[in-house]
Design a protein around this motif. Structure first.
Motif, mmCIF file in Angstrom:
data_model
loop_
_atom_site.group_PDB
_atom_site.id
_atom_site.type_symbol
_atom_site.label_atom_id
_atom_site.label_comp_id
_atom_site.label_asym_id
_atom_site.label_seq_id
_atom_site.Cartn_x
_atom_site.Cartn_y
_atom_site.Cartn_z
ATOM 1 N N LEU A 1 52.067 6.689 58.373
ATOM 2 C CA LEU A 1 51.714 5.261 58.366
ATOM 3 C C LEU A 1 50.207 5.098 58.173
ATOM 4 N N GLU A 2 49.434 5.915 58.917
ATOM 5 C CA GLU A 2 47.976 5.831 58.779
ATOM 6 C C GLU A 2 47.539 6.221 57.370
ATOM 7 N N LEU A 3 48.130 7.275 56.848
ATOM 8 C CA LEU A 3 47.775 7.713 55.491
ATOM 9 C C LEU A 3 48.101 6.623 54.469
ATOM 10 N N SER A 4 49.202 5.908 54.685
ATOM 11 C CA SER A 4 49.624 4.904 53.706
ATOM 12 C C SER A 4 48.688 3.693 53.697
ATOM 13 N N ARG A 5 47.857 3.580 54.740
ATOM 14 C CA ARG A 5 46.912 2.459 54.785
ATOM 15 C C ARG A 5 45.621 2.788 54.052
ATOM 16 N N MET A 6 45.435 4.089 53.690
ATOM 17 C CA MET A 6 44.203 4.492 53.013
ATOM 18 C C MET A 6 44.339 4.287 51.507
ATOM 19 N N THR A 7 43.194 4.271 50.821
ATOM 20 C CA THR A 7 43.231 4.284 49.358
ATOM 21 C C THR A 7 43.660 5.688 48.928
ATOM 22 N N PRO A 8 44.190 5.832 47.710
ATOM 23 C CA PRO A 8 44.627 7.160 47.259
ATOM 24 C C PRO A 8 43.518 8.213 47.380
ATOM 25 N N GLU A 9 42.262 7.820 47.111
ATOM 26 C CA GLU A 9 41.146 8.779 47.171
ATOM 27 C C GLU A 9 40.911 9.224 48.611
ATOM 28 N N GLU A 10 40.858 8.240 49.522
ATOM 29 C CA GLU A 10 40.662 8.552 50.944
ATOM 30 C C GLU A 10 41.770 9.486 51.433
#
Ligand SMILES: Nc1nc2c(ncn2[C@@H]2O[C@H](COP(=O)(O)OP(=O)(O)OP(=O)(O)O)[C@@H](O)[C@H]2O)c(=O)[nH]1
Ligand SMILES: [Mg+2]
Length: 344
Positions: free
Chosen positions: A223-232
């Protein structure tokens, strides 16, 4: 197709719901249930778009329902179970974070038992009522006796720990239980909810079988990863040495366990994915698209996705005799592309 996210309290159901749907759960709905419709990502759409150059792309969706967690003390579970009955397939979330690892697969059997008990109660009550009725001479007594005969082996199976989904139903049993919405009738996927840093999900996934499919995902981390931009996300995953799980892959796995598959309709207006039950016919596929197509059904011109992408155009498909003319009762295959011919 409704997919119920189920499990014990605090196992991470709402976290999974939010990751899958990208819709934040409303705390006001925590005691009932909340649903959101999610398009199922489909990697084969891009190559199809390259061929058809459509104006529009539409993806088949799953309705994901976040349900209130069951209590391990069983108190108040009857109303919570009611929220599950609408679902055609269950995803059971079991916690394997915060030292709950040892217990997480034991939880699946415990949860099974809760569902089995609920089903047994319903079937037993019905049998009892029919037996009472059958004591009195009345016109449809034979019918009651036949229903008892159908339900008794079902109850015995439930008591032996067999889920209805596993047993399968005879036509008589199906008729007798249709209105009960039995909980163990639904297929179920177990999702073990891992801690962020769990490096050994195989200890769970290696126990996956056709009868009891298991996936293991760190839902909170995803869930946390899905909130980041693809680069982040790429940087974070590389830095932490994580392997991130594909959301689309999980949605497709859920669809598969739910007994559904994808077929396509393609043209220059729209490339579209549709979902059909395994074993579904061309007529059902047509009806999915529009009831007019089913009513006036003439035939389904059918090709395989792989053939089309390999050959590059419908003209080539026809030149290779790979466009088939299929009748109403043709059993549609995963990855078929259909043009429904119909008359109005
Ligand atoms: N460490 C860790 N914590 C998690 C994970 N998933 C959920 N949690 C935490 O566990 C708590 C409960 O998560 P929820 O998603 O609300 O659980 P739930 O199953 O919806 O809970 P109920 O609706 O109350 O039954 C929250 O504090 C989450 O942050 C996970 O994968 N790892
Ligand atoms: Mg919740």
């Amino acid at each position: 197709m409704k997919i119920g996210i189920v499990g014990y309290q605090g196992s991470g159901k709402s976290t999974l719901f939010e990751w899958l749907t990208q819709v934040a759960p409303d705390p006001a709905l925590a005691h009932s249930s909340q649903s959101a419709s999610v398009p199922i990502p489909e990697p084969r759409v891009e190559p199809l778009c390259a061929i058809y150059q459509p104006k529009k792309v539409t993806l088949a969706t799953l309705d994901i329902v976040d349900t209130p967690g069951l209590s391990r003390t069983h108190e108040g579970n009857a109303t919570r179970l009611a929220a599950i009955r609408e679902a055609g397939c269950l995803v059971l979330v079991t916690a394997a974070f915060n030292d709950q690892t040892a217990d997480s697969l034991a939880d699946t059997s415990r949860f099974d038992e809760d569902l089995l008990l609920a089903d047994m109660e319903i079937v037993a009550r019905r049998i009892e009522k029919l037996r009472e009725q059958a004591k009195k001479p009345k016109p449809n007594r034979d019918q009651d006796l036949a229903e008892i005969a159908a339900l008794e082996p079902l109850l015995a199976g439930l008591e032996a720990g067999k889920r209805v989904h596993e047993m399968g139903l005879t036509p008589e049993q199906f008729k007798a239980t249709r209105s009960f919405q039995l909980l163990t009738e639904r297929p179920m996927l177990v999702m073990v909810n891992l801690a962020d840093d769990d490096a050994n999900p195989e200890r769970f996934t290696s126990q996956s079988t056709d009868r009891r499919p298991i996936v293991a995902v760190p839902a909170r981390l995803e869930l946390e990863l899905s909130r980041m931009t693809p680069e982040e996300r790429a940087a974070f995953v590389a830095e932490m040495g994580l392997s991130s799980y594909d959301r689309g892959e999980l949605l497709r796995r859920i669809m598969d366990v739910a007994g559904q598959f994808i077929y396509f309709t393609c043209g220059d207006k729209e490339v579209r994915t549709w979902m059909l039950r395994k074993g579904g016919t061309a007529l059902e596929a047509a009806d999915n698209v529009h009831s007019d197509l089913a009513r006036g059904f003439i035939r389904a011109e059918t090709m395989k996705y792989e053939d089309l992408v390999r050959l590059g155009s419908e003209r080539e498909i026809k030149a290779h005799n790979l466009m088939r003319q299929e009748p109403k009762d043709y059993v549609v295959q995963e990855g078929d592309i259909l043009h429904i011919r119909f008359s109005v």
